[in-house]
Design an enzyme around this catalytic site. Structure first.
Site, PDB file in Angstrom:
ATOM      1  N   TYR A 123       1.577   2.795  -3.482  1.00 50.83           N
ATOM      2  CA  TYR A 123       2.190   2.627  -2.157  1.00 50.83           C
ATOM      3  C   TYR A 123       1.145   2.854  -1.055  1.00 50.83           C
ATOM      4  CZ  TYR A 123       4.704   3.936   2.067  1.00 50.83           C
ATOM      5  OH  TYR A 123       5.109   4.035   3.369  1.00 50.83           O
ATOM      6  N   ASN A 180       4.394  -7.424  -2.124  1.00 52.20           N
ATOM      7  CA  ASN A 180       5.207  -7.329  -0.910  1.00 52.20           C
ATOM      8  C   ASN A 180       4.405  -6.764   0.268  1.00 52.20           C
ATOM      9  OD1 ASN A 180       7.624  -7.705   0.435  1.00 52.20           O
ATOM     10  ND2 ASN A 180       8.429  -5.694  -0.102  1.00 52.20           N
ATOM     11  N   PHE A 206      11.054  19.017  -6.991  1.00 55.59           N
ATOM     12  CA  PHE A 206      10.003  18.417  -7.815  1.00 55.59           C
ATOM     13  C   PHE A 206       8.726  19.248  -7.751  1.00 55.59           C
ATOM     14  CE2 PHE A 206      12.102  14.095  -6.787  1.00 55.59           C
ATOM     15  CZ  PHE A 206      12.990  14.253  -7.840  1.00 55.59           C
ATOM     16  N   PHE A 213       7.416  -3.608   9.841  1.00 58.60           N
ATOM     17  CA  PHE A 213       7.958  -2.498   9.037  1.00 58.60           C
ATOM     18  C   PHE A 213       8.285  -2.931   7.607  1.00 58.60           C
ATOM     19  CE2 PHE A 213       9.201  -1.884  13.448  1.00 58.60           C
ATOM     20  CZ  PHE A 213       8.806  -0.584  13.692  1.00 58.60           C
TER      21      PHE A 213
END
Ligand code: UDP
Length: 330
Positions: free
Chosen positions: A145, A96, A210, A77
């Site tokens: 992402y 990462n 948004f 995760f």
């Protein structure tokens, strides 16, 4: 007699990782949580888990963890997970999420660990014309992402072909809600449901919407919110399933709710007015993400218990009422 399996859980101090760690322990597994606690919380880790404070980007440190424990399988995760942030911090996201994952797979390979359940995302699909989205849809992520997660999916597949490491790639839609002991506590918080509930608690003046000019019935983005405990249930099933074969599947409820519908549901749950203000679109947001979860239903025999958005929001609301400052002041 079978010994209890030991599962290494990266990001076990995070929102979804900690709920999964608890579910594994509940099932009688041993759990080693690997987290650098940059964004996770020590307090979120269930007490019976062993904690290894380790950054996935530090290959040597990660190898030491695998040397110290006999690991049967991995649930992964640990990652950066903000679409908006990723738009301006591509390097950190790939370092990462991709390089960290690469170190993890190599450590698994070196230590003979043959199974990984990977926390992937519907952001790997990008803008899709056909909803609900099933796993045959092309993957065209529109933000770093989603791209970093897709890149790691490709690596995982290659490691199966080359080294026989089996995988479950689980593409979640929008994780939401809370378990009894664990809930959402991000810093900064950017997710819709927590921000809506902070506004109900009076910690914020209004919720920003948004974008109100999307091509959706009310002009706001539509998402499929899946309860974190249902995600954990699917992970446990996937961990067993991949003893036979690898799997890639979506996890969602197959229900889409617009931003305005979420706010309306939260008003009903909390009894608070929850003021809103219109704001520009957030770069990187696809208009509509709704899962087809039939594959998970069929192959994992999994069905979400929470399908009603009000029920999901209710569990999050209970969590925030009990932990108004997150894990810091339990
Ligand atoms: N959103 C919003 N206001 C906020 C936070 C989010 O309108 O303060 C919208 C966001 O643009 C997206 C949806 O809510 O369409 C869900 O966003 P979230 O960040 O919770 O999850 P994501 O879909 O980005 O993973």
């Amino acid at each position: 007699m079978n010994h209890p399996e030991t599962i290494l859980v990266t990001g076990g101090g995070g929102y979804i990782g900690s709920v999964n760690a608890a579910a594994l322990l509940q099932q009688g597994r041993r759990v080693i949580v690997v987290d650098n606690f940059e964004r996770g919380h020590r307090e979120a880790v269930p007490p019976r888990a062993v904690i290894e404070t380790c950054d996935l980007r530090d290959e040597a440190a990660l190898n030491r963890v695998f040397e110290a424990h006999r690991v049967d399988a991995v649930m992964h995760f640990g990652a950066y997970a903000y679409v908006g942030e990723s738009m301006t911090r591509a390097e950190e996201y790939f370092h990462n999420n991709f390089i960290g994952g690469y170190h993890l797979l190599n450590a698994m390979r070196r230590h003979g660990v043959q199974r990984i359940v990977f926390s992937s995302t519907c952001a790997t699909y990008g803008e899709v014309d056909n909803v609900p989205i099933d796993e045959t849809q092309p993957t065209n992520p529109i933000n770093p992402y989603g791209r970093s997660k897709l890149a790691f999916e490709l690596l995982i597949r290659s490691y199966e072909e080359a080294y026989g490491i089996r995988h479950a790639i689980l593409r979640y839609f929008n994780a939401a809600g809370a378990a009894l002991e664990q809930g959402e506590d991000h810093d900064p918080e950017t997710h819709l449901i927590p921000l809506v509930l902070f506004t109900a608690l009076g910690k914020r003046e209004a919720v920003s919407i948004f974008g109100t000019d999307y091509d959706t019935p009310d002009g706001t983005c539509i998402r499929d919110y899946i309860h974190v405990s249902d995600l954990a249930d699917a992970h446990l099933r996937a961990l067993e399933y991949i003893k036979q074969e690898s799997i890639t599947c979506n996890l969602g409820t197959e229900q889409g709710y617009s931003v305005l519908e979420v706010i309306q549901a939260a008003r009903a749950v909390t009894g608070h007015p929850i003021p809103v203000r219109e704001a520009p679109r957030r770069p990187g947001d696809p208009p509509r993400l709704i899962a087809s979860a039939r594959k998970a239903q069929r192959l994992l025999d999994w069905k979400p218990r929470y399908v009603d958005i009000q029920e999901i929001i209710h569990t999050a609301w209970q969590w925030f009422l009990a932990h108004p400052d997150g894990y810091k002041r339990k």
